[in-house]
Scaffold this motif. Structure first.
Motif: not given
Length: 359
Positions: A30-33, A76-77, A67-72
């Protein structure tokens, strides 16, 4: 899936909680998108990129939370977790995914989910609630970060819906769930509610006492066309080995009880069968349990009571069906066992918990 294709049983970290590599990869896809360079975020979370090359490995659950605390925020979604469900794949659920695809129906899958989901990770736990016309699968998140908790919960429930629609019951894809509930509040922007409708296609409620996805019982019992009982048996045997490895840092009594819980699907296993799974003889198993002030019979009685309590309080199964599931040759033997263990009859227990059952 043939036996030789089964993933190897791997040694796991002694961390108290784990998350499987396929579960981590869903978020990375998902992060790649979003065009996120997640390599430095993996480093900050303490996840080695080399580990991600092996789908049969796990990372600490705390590392996934970080990791999720950084990816979210990087995405910007505000619906990052919800939208990540679009990246579901048949292998995300590890061997449990193959087991699901060879179960007879969703009800059998739901019965096995609380036992097997530890293979995917310790992010949370599921509880099936069976009603007369509709049934729900509830999910409680183990994480504490409120933002991560919201997104991972939305991802779990949305992934369930997408996985069932795409891989389990594709010919019933237009029916979907009848209701979805979340404990967190609705998004601040009302326009985002349409995103939930796109995923679930049903009523979505927020600020509820539990997270749950509800379906009608027709879908629950609809046959899964590719189900193969012989393959299922082989997969369950292998899942037993994986769970045994995951439990190796728990008490010996817990290991035995978890094996019993898994193997109860095929009737009450003999003590010798449990000992064999633990690579020891029956006498050694008895001795090790005695050292922890318990026994095979005490653990079996305790597990039967736990399972009976669930069936009586949260399903509409008849007493005869409950007795059969717990391996009692006669219903009256089940009645006697339950009364001796709990001090009340099975009927009294069910009546007392009727309000919880209907909730």
């Amino acid at each position: 899936m043939k036996d030789e294709q089964l993933p190897p049983v791997r040694s796991v970290s002694p961390e108290a909680g784990l998350a499987s590599v396929p579960a981590v990869k869903q978020y990375l896809r998902s992060a790649e998108t979003y065009g996120i360079d997640y390599a430095p975020l993996l480093t900050q979370a303490g996840i080695s990129p080399d580990v991600l090359n092996d789908n049969n490995q796990w990372v600490p659950a705390s590392a996934l939370e970080k990791l999720l605390s950084l990816l979210i925020p990087a995405s910007g979604d505000p619906c990052f977790g919800l939208h990540t469900s679009a990246h579901i794949s048949y292998d995300m659920y590890c061997i449990q995914g193959y087991i699901n695809m060879n179960c007879a129906n969703l009800r059998e899958i739901w019965d096995k989910t609380p036992i097997l989901e530890k293979i995917i990770g310790d992010m949370g736990y599921s509880t099936p609630i069976y009603g007369p016309e509709e049934s729900s699968l509830r999910w409680d998140c183990n994480y504490t970060d409120p933002v991560v908790k919201r997104h991972i919960t939305e991802n779990i429930l949305a992934s369930w819906a997408c996985y069932a629609r795409e891989f389990l019951l594709p010919d019933r894809a237009n029916e979907g769930p009848t209701q979805v509930c979340f404990t967190h509040s609705a998004p601040a922007d009302p326009a985002l509610l349409g995103e939930y409708d796109n995923i679930f296609g049903c009523e979505v409620l927020f600020d509820q006492p539990y997270n749950a996805i509800t379906i009608d019982n027709g879908s629950l019992s609809y046959p899964i066309t590719q189900a193969n009982p012989a393959i299922l048996s082989s997969l369950l045997d292998h899942a037993t080995l994986i769970l045994k490895e995951l439990d190796k840092n728990r008490s010996f009594a817990d290991q035995v009880k978890n094996l019993l819980r898994l193997m109860m699907n095929n009737g009450v296993p003999r003590r010798e069968a449990i000992a064999e799974q633990l690579n020891m003889n029956s006498r050694t198993l008895q001795r090790k349990l005695k050292e922890e002030d318990t026994s095979y019979q005490l653990l079996l009685d305790e597990l039967r009571f736990e399972m009976a309590s669930h069936y009586l309080a949260k399903t509409n199964l008849t007493m005869e069906s409950v007795a059969e599931k717990l391996g009692f040759a006669e219903t009256r033997s089940f009645y006697r066992h339950f009364k001796n263990y709990s001090g009340q009859t099975a009927g009294e227990f069910r009546k007392q918990h009727q309000m919880e059952f209907s909730a």
